[in-house]
Design a protein around this motif. Sequence first.
Motif, PDB file in Angstrom:
ATOM      1  N   ALA A 187      -8.167  17.272 -25.267  1.00  0.00           N
ATOM      2  CA  ALA A 187      -8.016  18.379 -24.941  1.00  0.00           C
ATOM      3  C   ALA A 187      -6.591  18.737 -24.911  1.00  0.00           C
ATOM      4  O   ALA A 187      -5.325  18.139 -24.444  1.00  0.00           O
ATOM      5  N   GLN A 188      -6.117  19.963 -25.711  1.00  0.00           N
ATOM      6  CA  GLN A 188      -4.609  20.319 -25.971  1.00  0.00           C
ATOM      7  C   GLN A 188      -4.227  21.619 -25.739  1.00  0.00           C
ATOM      8  O   GLN A 188      -5.249  22.317 -25.587  1.00  0.00           O
ATOM      9  N   ALA A 189      -2.979  21.934 -25.858  1.00  0.00           N
ATOM     10  CA  ALA A 189      -2.709  23.057 -25.636  1.00  0.00           C
ATOM     11  C   ALA A 189      -1.387  23.270 -26.167  1.00  0.00           C
ATOM     12  O   ALA A 189      -0.763  22.405 -26.602  1.00  0.00           O
ATOM     13  N   LEU A 190      -0.993  24.582 -26.464  1.00  0.00           N
ATOM     14  CA  LEU A 190       0.300  25.113 -27.236  1.00  0.00           C
ATOM     15  C   LEU A 190       1.299  25.599 -26.000  1.00  0.00           C
ATOM     16  O   LEU A 190       0.854  26.386 -25.276  1.00  0.00           O
ATOM     17  N   CYS A 191       2.625  25.128 -26.335  1.00  0.00           N
ATOM     18  CA  CYS A 191       3.570  25.688 -25.257  1.00  0.00           C
ATOM     19  C   CYS A 191       4.500  26.743 -26.288  1.00  0.00           C
ATOM     20  O   CYS A 191       4.991  26.037 -27.184  1.00  0.00           O
ATOM     21  N   HIS A 192       4.342  27.827 -25.923  1.00  0.00           N
ATOM     22  CA  HIS A 192       4.819  28.820 -26.700  1.00  0.00           C
ATOM     23  C   HIS A 192       6.477  29.163 -26.426  1.00  0.00           C
ATOM     24  O   HIS A 192       6.925  29.341 -25.127  1.00  0.00           O
ATOM     25  N   PHE A 193       7.341  29.109 -27.599  1.00  0.00           N
ATOM     26  CA  PHE A 193       8.937  29.420 -27.210  1.00  0.00           C
ATOM     27  C   PHE A 193       9.261  30.403 -28.268  1.00  0.00           C
ATOM     28  O   PHE A 193       9.299  30.272 -29.422  1.00  0.00           O
ATOM     29  N   ASP A 194       9.071  31.578 -27.635  1.00  0.00           N
ATOM     30  CA  ASP A 194       9.244  32.716 -28.708  1.00  0.00           C
ATOM     31  C   ASP A 194      10.609  32.963 -28.868  1.00  0.00           C
ATOM     32  O   ASP A 194      11.845  32.786 -28.292  1.00  0.00           O
ATOM     33  N   ALA A 195      10.747  33.844 -30.318  1.00  0.00           N
ATOM     34  CA  ALA A 195      12.218  33.774 -30.992  1.00  0.00           C
ATOM     35  C   ALA A 195      12.869  34.805 -30.143  1.00  0.00           C
ATOM     36  O   ALA A 195      14.390  34.709 -30.281  1.00  0.00           O
ATOM     37  N   ALA A 196      12.260  35.577 -29.399  1.00  0.00           N
ATOM     38  CA  ALA A 196      13.184  36.601 -28.539  1.00  0.00           C
ATOM     39  C   ALA A 196      14.046  36.024 -27.489  1.00  0.00           C
ATOM     40  O   ALA A 196      14.804  36.595 -26.979  1.00  0.00           O
ATOM     41  N   GLY A 197      13.576  35.167 -26.565  1.00  0.00           N
ATOM     42  CA  GLY A 197      14.038  34.504 -25.698  1.00  0.00           C
ATOM     43  C   GLY A 197      14.989  33.041 -25.899  1.00  0.00           C
ATOM     44  O   GLY A 197      15.447  32.715 -25.203  1.00  0.00           O
ATOM     45  N   ASP A 198      14.588  32.580 -27.193  1.00  0.00           N
ATOM     46  CA  ASP A 198      15.066  31.263 -27.470  1.00  0.00           C
ATOM     47  C   ASP A 198      16.025  31.339 -28.755  1.00  0.00           C
ATOM     48  O   ASP A 198      15.820  32.282 -29.447  1.00  0.00           O
ATOM     49  N   ASP A 199      16.929  30.428 -28.896  1.00  0.00           N
ATOM     50  CA  ASP A 199      17.630  30.043 -30.082  1.00  0.00           C
ATOM     51  C   ASP A 199      16.557  30.252 -31.235  1.00  0.00           C
ATOM     52  O   ASP A 199      15.693  29.600 -31.300  1.00  0.00           O
ATOM     53  N   VAL A 200      16.669  30.960 -32.397  1.00  0.00           N
ATOM     54  CA  VAL A 200      15.847  31.091 -33.457  1.00  0.00           C
ATOM     55  C   VAL A 200      15.963  29.883 -34.424  1.00  0.00           C
ATOM     56  O   VAL A 200      15.000  29.587 -35.077  1.00  0.00           O
ATOM     57  N   HIS A 201      16.824  29.020 -33.958  1.00  0.00           N
ATOM     58  CA  HIS A 201      16.873  27.718 -34.736  1.00  0.00           C
ATOM     59  C   HIS A 201      16.591  26.557 -33.813  1.00  0.00           C
ATOM     60  O   HIS A 201      16.847  25.563 -34.125  1.00  0.00           O
ATOM     61  N   ALA A 202      15.963  26.760 -32.967  1.00  0.00           N
ATOM     62  CA  ALA A 202      15.662  25.874 -31.708  1.00  0.00           C
ATOM     63  C   ALA A 202      14.720  24.787 -32.621  1.00  0.00           C
ATOM     64  O   ALA A 202      15.169  23.674 -32.022  1.00  0.00           O
ATOM     65  N   PHE A 203      14.012  24.972 -33.162  1.00  0.00           N
ATOM     66  CA  PHE A 203      13.176  23.872 -33.765  1.00  0.00           C
ATOM     67  C   PHE A 203      13.255  23.668 -35.317  1.00  0.00           C
ATOM     68  O   PHE A 203      12.385  23.084 -36.042  1.00  0.00           O
ATOM     69  N   ALA A 204      14.393  24.375 -35.744  1.00  0.00           N
ATOM     70  CA  ALA A 204      15.040  24.152 -37.081  1.00  0.00           C
ATOM     71  C   ALA A 204      15.166  22.816 -37.587  1.00  0.00           C
ATOM     72  O   ALA A 204      15.841  22.141 -36.745  1.00  0.00           O
ATOM     73  N   ASN A 205      14.654  22.127 -38.512  1.00  0.00           N
ATOM     74  CA  ASN A 205      14.743  20.932 -38.798  1.00  0.00           C
ATOM     75  C   ASN A 205      15.512  20.598 -39.940  1.00  0.00           C
ATOM     76  O   ASN A 205      15.468  21.440 -41.169  1.00  0.00           O
TER      77      ASN A 205
END
Length: 219
Positions: A187-205
């Motif tokens: 049982a899994q789910a996605l937690c959404h971090f949308d670009a409008a409210g977050d640093d657009v580089h938040a998940f940049a690796n």
Amino acid sequence: MDSCPPHTPSALLPAADITGMVLAGGRGSRMGGVDKGLQAFLGQPLALHALQRLQPQVGTCMLNANRHLEVYQGFHVPVHPDMLPDYAGPLAGFLTGLTHCTTPWLLTVPCDSPRFPRDLAARMAATAVREHAQIVLAAGPEAGRDGALQLRPQPVFALLHRSLLPSLQDFVQQGGRKIDAWTAQHAQALCHFDAAGDDVHAFANANTLQELRLLEDSA
């Protein structure tokens, strides 16, 4: 955006129930084989930067590394090498983390995405409670081939319930190495971090030294 103060991911899932782990056990192949977690970002090692960003969000932390263990031990958290040989990938880190985790939940973050959200644990925990999920994966902004930002799963940012350890042990013993092939069993789910409210580089690796410098320059 979920609003939760630091150290309190959820009224039903407190920070004390979550162990954070920074994944720094990769080969660093695209960086020329260097130990990626020890490359400088804003004046300190990537893995230390990630650790300091994660610590206020969870109850306790540890680190997964396979080289230069004495350096990582200087970060003053437990350091655990992979329990699988030959740099077996992120699932090896998950397995190591779940094996050593003493809290109900484990939250993993990679060392090469140093700008992940400061409310990552809060929002992941809220999703776990709301969706009755054993696994929560982040979904964050990522540039597509056309340059447009899209929300994509970021599977190395994972909130995992400790009860999943036997399942993961069985999966890797059978030769499984793909995160999505294992997570699909639960049982899994996605937690959404949308670009409008977050640093657009938040998940940049940063896979290369050039990408690391560009990420640093945009900070």
